[in-house]
Motif scaffolding. Structure first.
Motif, PDB file in Angstrom:
ATOM      1  N   PRO A 106      27.864  17.647 -23.268  1.00  0.00           N
ATOM      2  CA  PRO A 106      28.272  16.379 -22.653  1.00  0.00           C
ATOM      3  C   PRO A 106      27.868  16.247 -21.191  1.00  0.00           C
ATOM      4  O   PRO A 106      27.564  15.150 -20.732  1.00  0.00           O
ATOM      5  N   ALA A 107      27.873  17.346 -20.438  1.00  0.00           N
ATOM      6  CA  ALA A 107      27.585  17.264 -19.004  1.00  0.00           C
ATOM      7  C   ALA A 107      26.167  16.779 -18.727  1.00  0.00           C
ATOM      8  O   ALA A 107      25.909  16.154 -17.683  1.00  0.00           O
ATOM      9  N   LYS A 135      34.471  11.774 -16.879  1.00  0.00           N
ATOM     10  CA  LYS A 135      34.700  13.083 -16.275  1.00  0.00           C
ATOM     11  C   LYS A 135      33.832  14.154 -16.911  1.00  0.00           C
ATOM     12  O   LYS A 135      33.254  15.003 -16.213  1.00  0.00           O
ATOM     13  N   ALA A 136      33.732  14.140 -18.226  1.00  0.00           N
ATOM     14  CA  ALA A 136      33.006  15.202 -18.933  1.00  0.00           C
ATOM     15  C   ALA A 136      31.536  14.887 -19.153  1.00  0.00           C
ATOM     16  O   ALA A 136      30.715  15.807 -19.233  1.00  0.00           O
ATOM     17  N   ALA A 297      28.006  14.063 -39.067  1.00  0.00           N
ATOM     18  CA  ALA A 297      27.626  15.402 -38.605  1.00  0.00           C
ATOM     19  C   ALA A 297      26.950  15.389 -37.245  1.00  0.00           C
ATOM     20  O   ALA A 297      26.567  16.452 -36.739  1.00  0.00           O
ATOM     21  N   ASP A 298      26.799  14.245 -36.637  1.00  0.00           N
ATOM     22  CA  ASP A 298      26.170  14.128 -35.331  1.00  0.00           C
ATOM     23  C   ASP A 298      27.083  14.782 -34.286  1.00  0.00           C
ATOM     24  O   ASP A 298      28.226  14.346 -34.099  1.00  0.00           O
ATOM     25  N   PRO A 299      26.631  15.838 -33.583  1.00  0.00           N
ATOM     26  CA  PRO A 299      27.502  16.521 -32.616  1.00  0.00           C
ATOM     27  C   PRO A 299      28.024  15.596 -31.518  1.00  0.00           C
ATOM     28  O   PRO A 299      29.187  15.708 -31.109  1.00  0.00           O
ATOM     29  N   GLY A 300      27.173  14.690 -31.033  1.00  0.00           N
ATOM     30  CA  GLY A 300      27.622  13.764 -29.998  1.00  0.00           C
ATOM     31  C   GLY A 300      28.685  12.817 -30.510  1.00  0.00           C
ATOM     32  O   GLY A 300      29.680  12.532 -29.819  1.00  0.00           O
ATOM     33  N   HIS A 301      28.480  12.320 -31.712  1.00  0.00           N
ATOM     34  CA  HIS A 301      29.452  11.412 -32.314  1.00  0.00           C
ATOM     35  C   HIS A 301      30.764  12.148 -32.577  1.00  0.00           C
ATOM     36  O   HIS A 301      31.857  11.597 -32.353  1.00  0.00           O
ATOM     37  N   THR A 302      30.660  13.376 -33.045  1.00  0.00           N
ATOM     38  CA  THR A 302      31.857  14.185 -33.274  1.00  0.00           C
ATOM     39  C   THR A 302      32.632  14.383 -31.979  1.00  0.00           C
ATOM     40  O   THR A 302      33.868  14.273 -31.948  1.00  0.00           O
ATOM     41  N   TRP A 303      31.918  14.670 -30.909  1.00  0.00           N
ATOM     42  CA  TRP A 303      32.552  14.840 -29.591  1.00  0.00           C
ATOM     43  C   TRP A 303      33.279  13.572 -29.168  1.00  0.00           C
ATOM     44  O   TRP A 303      34.419  13.622 -28.702  1.00  0.00           O
TER      45      TRP A 303
END
Length: 325
Positions: A106-107, A135-136, A297-303
């Motif tokens: 995320p950063a 923030k993140a 399963a998209d890591p960004g979407h999951t986040w």
């Protein structure tokens, strides 16, 4: 996920493989179909307007289609653009998973997510969500739109938006859902119009006129259904499409507002208003988040889904609407 099938959908003339195709053009196409405006697409992509215009020209040549055409109120997608919007969103979601790092960072991530919700959802979830995202992940952008629950479900299914927040009674098989919280109803009136008890019984409730929040032409809602079960009928004096403006409409009147309790958070501690439980049984409702299988399963979407769930976890909004002034 069958990439050959998805990209075959684009019917690129003279090409039997992906060789020679600039995948960045498909990212531009995704933004153009979402924004339907060259300048807004440029802002979303952090590109110049001439660069996006040039990319649109290349896309038109590549697809042998105008993609966006002039219509009432601005640019509208062509029939071909509507046809490829879903496969495009699905293909790009899988490409991002395939080419991205092993985990979402995320950063350093640069990405734009498209969300849809009513102003009620924006009131109770969005402030905390945006603070957490900024923030993140300072380079993650959120583009928020509003539509009816039926339209939001269709937009998720078609790939026009990444997720939607709202009250969804059903969704297509390939659309996932997660409950965010249970919400109850409360009534609010001008405190000067009620006695020391600060509430209305059924007779007094039905004797007054009411403010109704309705986001579409349908005027019968869960509240009216509950009133009908006790043999009554509300007299509607004002219908508004926005939750946030409704509390201000009862000030200085004898109108009653019956709505989601969280949207009345600012009135709970305001002596000018009386907030109380409805004088009849009203079932709670579930406020949920929906998204499509293609992004599951998209890591960004999951986040982002995890951030949404955290933002919705507390009982009250950090920033209730202000009715003073």
């Amino acid at each position: 996920m069958n990439f050959q099938f998805c990209f075959h959908t684009f019917n690129i003339r003279g090409m039997n493989t992906l060789r020679g195709i600039d995948l960045n053009l498909l990212v531009v196409l995704e933004a153009l179909l979402a924004e339907r405006h060259i300048s807004r697409a440029a802002l979303r992509l952090h590109l110049s307007q001439p660069a996006v215009s040039h990319a649109l020209g290349r896309l038109r040549q590549l697809l042998d289609d105008p993609i966006l055409v002039r219509g009432k109120g601005g640019l509208v997608p062509s029939a071909r653009a509507h046809e490829i919007a879903g496969p495009l969103a699905e293909a790009l979601a899988q490409v991002r998973i395939l080419l991205g790092p092993g985990g979402f960072q995320p950063a350093t991530a640069r990405r734009s997510f498209r969300l849809a919700m009513s102003d009620y959802g924006a009131l109770v979830v969005l402030p905390r969500l945006l603070r957490a995202v900024r923030k993140a992940a300072p380079n993650i952008d959120l583009v928020v739109t509003q539509a009816s629950r039926e339209a939001m479900t269709a937009q998720v299914a078609d790939g026009e938006i990444d997720m939607a927040l709202g009250v969804f009674t059903h969704q297509p098989e390939d659309v996932h859902a997660a409950a965010l919280f249970e919400e109850s109803y409360a009534c609010a009136v001008d405190a000067a119009t009620v006695r020391d008890a600060g509430r209305l019984d059924q007779v007094a409730y039905l004797a007054r006129s009411h403010v109704l929040v309705a986001t579409h032409s349908e005027r019968v809602d869960a509240i009216d259904a509950a009133v009908a079960r006790i043999g009554g009928r509300r007299k509607i004096a004002c219908v508004v499409p926005h939750w946030s403006v409704a509390p201000a409409l009862i000030a200085g009147t004898n109108l009653v507002l019956t709505t989601a309790r969280r949207s009345l958070a600012a009135l709970e501690a305001d002596p000018r208003y009386a907030v109380f439980d409805p004088p009849f049984a009203l079932e709670n409702f579930t406020f949920s988040m929906i998204w499509h299988e293609r992004t599951d399963a998209d890591p960004g979407h999951t986040w982002l889904r995890e951030r949404v769930q955290a933002a919705a976890a507390t009982q009250e909004s950090d920033e209730p609407i202000s009715l003073r002034g």
